[in-house]
Motif scaffolding. Sequence first.
Motif, PDB file in Angstrom:
ATOM      1  N   PRO A  59       0.789  -1.228   0.000  1.00  0.00           N
ATOM      2  CA  PRO A  59       0.000   0.000   0.000  1.00  0.00           C
ATOM      3  C   PRO A  59       0.825   1.284   0.000  1.00  0.00           C
ATOM      4  N   GLN A  60       1.959   1.309   0.684  1.00  0.00           N
ATOM      5  CA  GLN A  60       2.730   2.548   0.746  1.00  0.00           C
ATOM      6  C   GLN A  60       3.269   2.942  -0.632  1.00  0.00           C
ATOM      7  N   LEU A  61       3.799   1.961  -1.360  1.00  0.00           N
ATOM      8  CA  LEU A  61       4.307   2.238  -2.701  1.00  0.00           C
ATOM      9  C   LEU A  61       3.190   2.669  -3.634  1.00  0.00           C
ATOM     10  N   ASN A  62       2.054   1.987  -3.572  1.00  0.00           N
ATOM     11  CA  ASN A  62       0.945   2.350  -4.443  1.00  0.00           C
ATOM     12  C   ASN A  62       0.391   3.733  -4.102  1.00  0.00           C
ATOM     13  N   ALA A  63       0.359   4.053  -2.823  1.00  0.00           N
ATOM     14  CA  ALA A  63      -0.081   5.388  -2.427  1.00  0.00           C
ATOM     15  C   ALA A  63       0.840   6.460  -3.009  1.00  0.00           C
ATOM     16  N   GLU A  64       2.133   6.193  -2.973  1.00  0.00           N
ATOM     17  CA  GLU A  64       3.097   7.150  -3.512  1.00  0.00           C
ATOM     18  C   GLU A  64       2.961   7.289  -5.026  1.00  0.00           C
ATOM     19  N   LEU A  65       2.804   6.164  -5.721  1.00  0.00           N
ATOM     20  CA  LEU A  65       2.762   6.198  -7.179  1.00  0.00           C
ATOM     21  C   LEU A  65       1.458   6.773  -7.719  1.00  0.00           C
ATOM     22  N   CYS A  66       0.393   6.708  -6.936  1.00  0.00           N
ATOM     23  CA  CYS A  66      -0.899   7.245  -7.368  1.00  0.00           C
ATOM     24  C   CYS A  66      -1.132   8.681  -6.898  1.00  0.00           C
ATOM     25  N   ALA A  67      -0.276   9.198  -6.028  1.00  0.00           N
ATOM     26  CA  ALA A  67      -0.449  10.535  -5.461  1.00  0.00           C
ATOM     27  C   ALA A  67      -0.483  11.607  -6.573  1.00  0.00           C
ATOM     28  N   PRO A  68      -1.257  12.666  -6.339  1.00  0.00           N
ATOM     29  CA  PRO A  68      -1.994  13.007  -5.114  1.00  0.00           C
ATOM     30  C   PRO A  68      -3.355  12.315  -4.979  1.00  0.00           C
ATOM     31  N   ALA A  69      -3.709  11.478  -5.949  1.00  0.00           N
ATOM     32  CA  ALA A  69      -4.972  10.750  -5.847  1.00  0.00           C
ATOM     33  C   ALA A  69      -4.869   9.632  -4.815  1.00  0.00           C
ATOM     34  N   ARG A  70      -6.010   9.136  -4.379  1.00  0.00           N
ATOM     35  CA  ARG A  70      -6.079   7.929  -3.559  1.00  0.00           C
ATOM     36  C   ARG A  70      -5.961   6.719  -4.478  1.00  0.00           C
ATOM     37  N   PHE A  71      -5.759   5.552  -3.913  1.00  0.00           N
ATOM     38  CA  PHE A  71      -5.821   4.348  -4.733  1.00  0.00           C
ATOM     39  C   PHE A  71      -6.839   3.375  -4.185  1.00  0.00           C
ATOM     40  N   HIS A  72      -7.433   2.614  -5.091  1.00  0.00           N
ATOM     41  CA  HIS A  72      -8.493   1.667  -4.764  1.00  0.00           C
ATOM     42  C   HIS A  72      -8.111   0.322  -5.372  1.00  0.00           C
ATOM     43  N   CYS A  73      -7.960  -0.695  -4.525  1.00  0.00           N
ATOM     44  CA  CYS A  73      -7.566  -2.041  -4.992  1.00  0.00           C
ATOM     45  C   CYS A  73      -8.803  -2.845  -5.359  1.00  0.00           C
TER      46      CYS A  73
END
Length: 286
Positions: free
Chosen positions: A169-183
């Motif tokens: 989750p931390q990597l995906n949060a960073e790569l999708c920023a500033p948006a949220r991510f939804h799995c």
Amino acid sequence: MTRQLNLPALLRQAMSQVLLAGQLLVEEWLRPDGPRGQGDEAAVDVEIEQRLRKALLDLLDCDYWGEETGHTLTGHRWCWVVDPNDGTSDFLKGRKGSAISVGLLRDALPVLGIVYAPVTEDRGGDCIAWTEGMAHILRNGDPVSIDLSQQRLDTQTAVMVSAAAATKPQLNAELCAPARFHCMPSIAYRLARVAAGDAVCAVSLYPVSAHDVVAGHALLRASGGVLLDEHGQPISYRTEDAMAMVSKRCFGGAEQACRDLSVRNWERVLDAPVEHLEEGSNLRLL
């Protein structure tokens, strides 16, 4: 006959068949001992596609591309493209959100799309559909008007990524920023939900074939969105090789968001170990 094809009428007929096929997926999900199959192969996938292939070709006799029953490409200008259960491996693991995906190409252009996820975490059965000649996408029969053309990544938007993102989750949060991510499972359903306004972009980090994305691509066209490959180029379906592997990665949704995401270093996600979050971590998940 095909010169006078009434695409909205064809969509209604095809939707009826997809919704009926979806009952097979629901029944499989509810089996007391779980769905049949292992890995990325489920018995119900073949059963659904056999049913859909006959029904769709009865509606429009043309070329056909399917994940489970193979393909017939003769050069016909029309081609059905079917995935009977996009997200099979997640389905077999007990994750909700896999989807039946039915698209139609006309001269290699996606002009009709139906994506039906009969078992989801947050929406029950969710059917998203559109074809040329319709002013709006239909979501469970109701019109939805979305314009992705000017949307951007920001703190009010979300990016839809695979179910595996939950382990990093931390990597995906960073790569999708500033948006949220939804799995969530199923690139077909992720693309459809973007087209219906639930997010700004959907991402697949793994190779996709035509059956994975044609229906979702059609839905994105209805909402002013795009579908790009790993190089930021528009995806096409003009050859058999292109149908077999459309892209190594794909980004579908608002064009600027897709372009921004396509140049980020997603290899970091693929190479990184599973993360173990500390209690109280605050991540931008949807």
